[in-house]
Design a protein around this motif. Structure first.
Motif, PDB file in Angstrom:
ATOM      1  N   ARG A   1     100.228  94.927  21.289  1.00  0.00           N
ATOM      2  CA  ARG A   1     101.673  94.957  21.517  1.00  0.00           C
ATOM      3  C   ARG A   1     102.421  94.251  20.394  1.00  0.00           C
ATOM      4  N   ASP A   2     103.697  94.580  20.306  1.00  0.00           N
ATOM      5  CA  ASP A   2     104.608  93.901  19.405  1.00  0.00           C
ATOM      6  C   ASP A   2     104.803  92.463  19.875  1.00  0.00           C
ATOM      7  N   LEU A   3     105.037  91.560  18.948  1.00  0.00           N
ATOM      8  CA  LEU A   3     105.209  90.147  19.287  1.00  0.00           C
ATOM      9  C   LEU A   3     106.459  89.855  20.110  1.00  0.00           C
ATOM     10  N   THR A   4     107.451  90.721  20.012  1.00  0.00           N
ATOM     11  CA  THR A   4     108.721  90.437  20.693  1.00  0.00           C
ATOM     12  C   THR A   4     108.835  91.063  22.083  1.00  0.00           C
ATOM     13  N   ARG A   5     107.877  91.888  22.456  1.00  0.00           N
ATOM     14  CA  ARG A   5     107.923  92.516  23.783  1.00  0.00           C
ATOM     15  C   ARG A   5     107.642  91.468  24.857  1.00  0.00           C
ATOM     16  N   PRO A   6     108.563  91.277  25.792  1.00  0.00           N
ATOM     17  CA  PRO A   6     108.368  90.258  26.829  1.00  0.00           C
ATOM     18  C   PRO A   6     107.127  90.547  27.677  1.00  0.00           C
ATOM     19  N   LEU A   7     106.483  89.473  28.094  1.00  0.00           N
ATOM     20  CA  LEU A   7     105.325  89.603  28.982  1.00  0.00           C
ATOM     21  C   LEU A   7     105.822  89.988  30.373  1.00  0.00           C
ATOM     22  N   ASP A   8     105.105  90.895  31.028  1.00  0.00           N
ATOM     23  CA  ASP A   8     105.514  91.403  32.333  1.00  0.00           C
ATOM     24  C   ASP A   8     105.161  90.455  33.473  1.00  0.00           C
ATOM     25  N   GLY A   9     104.199  89.599  33.247  1.00  0.00           N
ATOM     26  CA  GLY A   9     103.723  88.676  34.270  1.00  0.00           C
ATOM     27  C   GLY A   9     102.532  87.924  33.717  1.00  0.00           C
ATOM     28  N   ASP A  10     101.716  87.366  34.606  1.00  0.00           N
ATOM     29  CA  ASP A  10     100.529  86.643  34.156  1.00  0.00           C
ATOM     30  C   ASP A  10      99.691  87.544  33.261  1.00  0.00           C
TER      31      ASP A  10
END
Length: 76
Positions: free
Chosen positions: A45-54
């Motif tokens: 993934r791209d570094l700026t894509r927010p994490l969806d959860g754990d």
């Protein structure tokens, strides 16, 4: 809050909406500067894509075989 598991098995807690870049920066500024991508739960993934959860997060740098492949692909 999001729980992030690092490759060494340690866990860190982050605010909702944190990105892999935030994870890298929390480890060290030099890692954040070198980071070019992240593997989140096995997905690149791209570094700026927010994490969806754990998630399990591994930071990819140019020194990694996968990082070198990404650089070559982008430069082509």
């Amino acid at each position: 809050m999001i729980n992030v598991t690092l490759p060494d098995g340690s866990m860190r807690e982050f605010e909702d909406g944190a990105s892999p870049f935030d994870v890298a920066a929390s480890i060290s500024n030099s890692l954040a500067k070198k980071a070019i991508a992240a593997r989140v739960d096995g997905e690149l993934r791209d570094l700026t894509r927010p994490l969806d959860g754990d998630a399990k997060v591994e930071i990819v740098t140019p020194g990694d075989a996968e990082g070198l492949e990404l650089i070559r692909h982008d430069a082509a």
